[in-house]
Design an enzyme around this catalytic site. Structure first.
Site, short mmCIF file in Angstrom:
data_model
loop_
_atom_site.label_atom_id
_atom_site.label_comp_id
_atom_site.label_asym_id
_atom_site.label_seq_id
_atom_site.Cartn_x
_atom_site.Cartn_y
_atom_site.Cartn_z
N ASN A 47 0.78 -1.69 0.00
CA ASN A 47 0.26 -0.09 -0.32
C ASN A 47 0.66 1.33 0.06
OD1 ASN A 47 0.20 -0.93 3.04
ND2 ASN A 47 -1.09 0.20 3.64
N ASN A 50 -0.93 8.68 1.06
CA ASN A 50 -0.64 9.87 0.66
C ASN A 50 -1.22 11.38 1.42
OD1 ASN A 50 -1.72 12.39 -1.12
ND2 ASN A 50 -0.01 10.79 -2.02
N ALA A 51 -0.90 11.89 1.49
CA ALA A 51 -0.97 13.13 2.83
C ALA A 51 -2.47 13.63 2.09
CB ALA A 51 -0.05 14.43 2.26
N TYR A 53 -5.49 11.66 1.84
CA TYR A 53 -6.06 10.46 2.01
C TYR A 53 -6.29 9.77 1.01
CZ TYR A 53 -4.78 11.75 7.09
OH TYR A 53 -4.53 11.94 8.13
N CYS A 58 -4.06 0.90 -2.22
CA CYS A 58 -3.98 -0.38 -1.32
C CYS A 58 -3.17 -1.40 -2.25
CB CYS A 58 -4.95 -1.27 -2.00
SG CYS A 58 -6.32 -0.73 -0.63
N GLU A 60 -3.14 -4.57 -3.25
CA GLU A 60 -3.52 -5.26 -3.93
C GLU A 60 -3.18 -4.69 -5.52
OE1 GLU A 60 -5.05 -4.53 -1.00
OE2 GLU A 60 -6.54 -6.94 -0.35
N CYS A 94 -10.58 -3.20 -4.14
CA CYS A 94 -9.72 -4.27 -5.32
C CYS A 94 -10.06 -5.43 -5.51
CB CYS A 94 -8.95 -4.33 -3.83
SG CYS A 94 -7.53 -3.52 -3.41
N1 THU Z 1 -5.12 -1.67 2.70
C1 THU Z 1 -4.95 -2.25 1.65
O1 THU Z 1 -4.26 -1.54 0.97
N2 THU Z 1 -5.57 -3.58 0.96
C2 THU Z 1 -6.90 -3.50 1.22
O2 THU Z 1 -7.34 -4.83 1.09
C3 THU Z 1 -7.14 -2.52 2.44
C4 THU Z 1 -6.40 -1.97 2.92
C5 THU Z 1 -4.40 -0.23 2.68
C6 THU Z 1 -5.17 1.21 2.51
C7 THU Z 1 -4.20 1.80 3.45
O3 THU Z 1 -3.03 2.20 3.21
C8 THU Z 1 -4.11 0.99 4.72
O4 THU Z 1 -4.45 -0.13 3.91
C9 THU Z 1 -5.61 1.11 5.67
O5 THU Z 1 -6.00 1.51 5.21
#
Ligand code: THU
Length: 135
Positions: A47, A50-51, A53, A58, A60, A94
């Site tokens: 993941n 970014n500032a 948000y 993610c 994936e 995702c």
């Molecule tokens: N996040 C992922 O990378 N994959 C997911 O399927 C769920 C959430 C990340 C997004 C964010 O950077 C952090 O987890 C908290 O939500």
């Protein structure tokens, strides 16, 4: 397209290791991902926050974007790793992204902070989904 025990071992090791690449200064929630391509390559993602948000991405989607741009079109499995227990599953956005490039039996392995996993198919994660064939 099933995967071997050896492929799963590599897939999980790379997904768990990819957590170290996460850029998550805001949530501190590390996520690593690894895709096994049909040609036998392993593509990782993490993941990237970014500032501003909502701009964050993610793990994936980082992994699938990387794989697609590298020219891969078919995929055998995905592993996603977090530090929590029980294991986290891919978010809704995702799931739709993964759906674009996979079929209903595509397996998603979800690893918790201890390295234990559960596995679900895309059909289980996103039933009655909308995809490329609907357009
Ligand atoms: N996040 C992922 O990378 N994959 C997911 O399927 C769920 C959430 C990340 C997004 C964010 O950077 C952090 O987890 C908290 O939500």
């Amino acid at each position: 397209m099933s995967i071997t025990a050896q492929e799963l071992e590599i897939l999980s090791t790379k997904a768990i290791a990819a957590k170290a690449s996460a850029y998550c200064p805001y949530s501190k929630f590390r996520v690593g991902a690894c895709i096994l391509t049909a040609s036998g390559e392993f593509i990782v993602g993490a993941n990237v926050e970014n500032a501003s948000y909502p701009v964050g991405t993610c793990a994936e989607r980082v992994a699938f974007g990387t794989a697609i741009v590298a020219g891969h079109k078919e995929f055998k499995a995905l592993a996603v790793a977090t530090d929590i227990k029980p294991a986290a599953s891919p978010c809704g956005m995702c799931r739709q992204c993964i759906r674009e490039f996979t079929g209903p039996s595509f397996p998603v392995y979800m690893y918790d902070g201890d390295g234990s996993y559960k596995v679900m198919t895309m059909e289980e994660l996103l039933p009655d989904s909308f995809g490329p064939g609907d357009l």
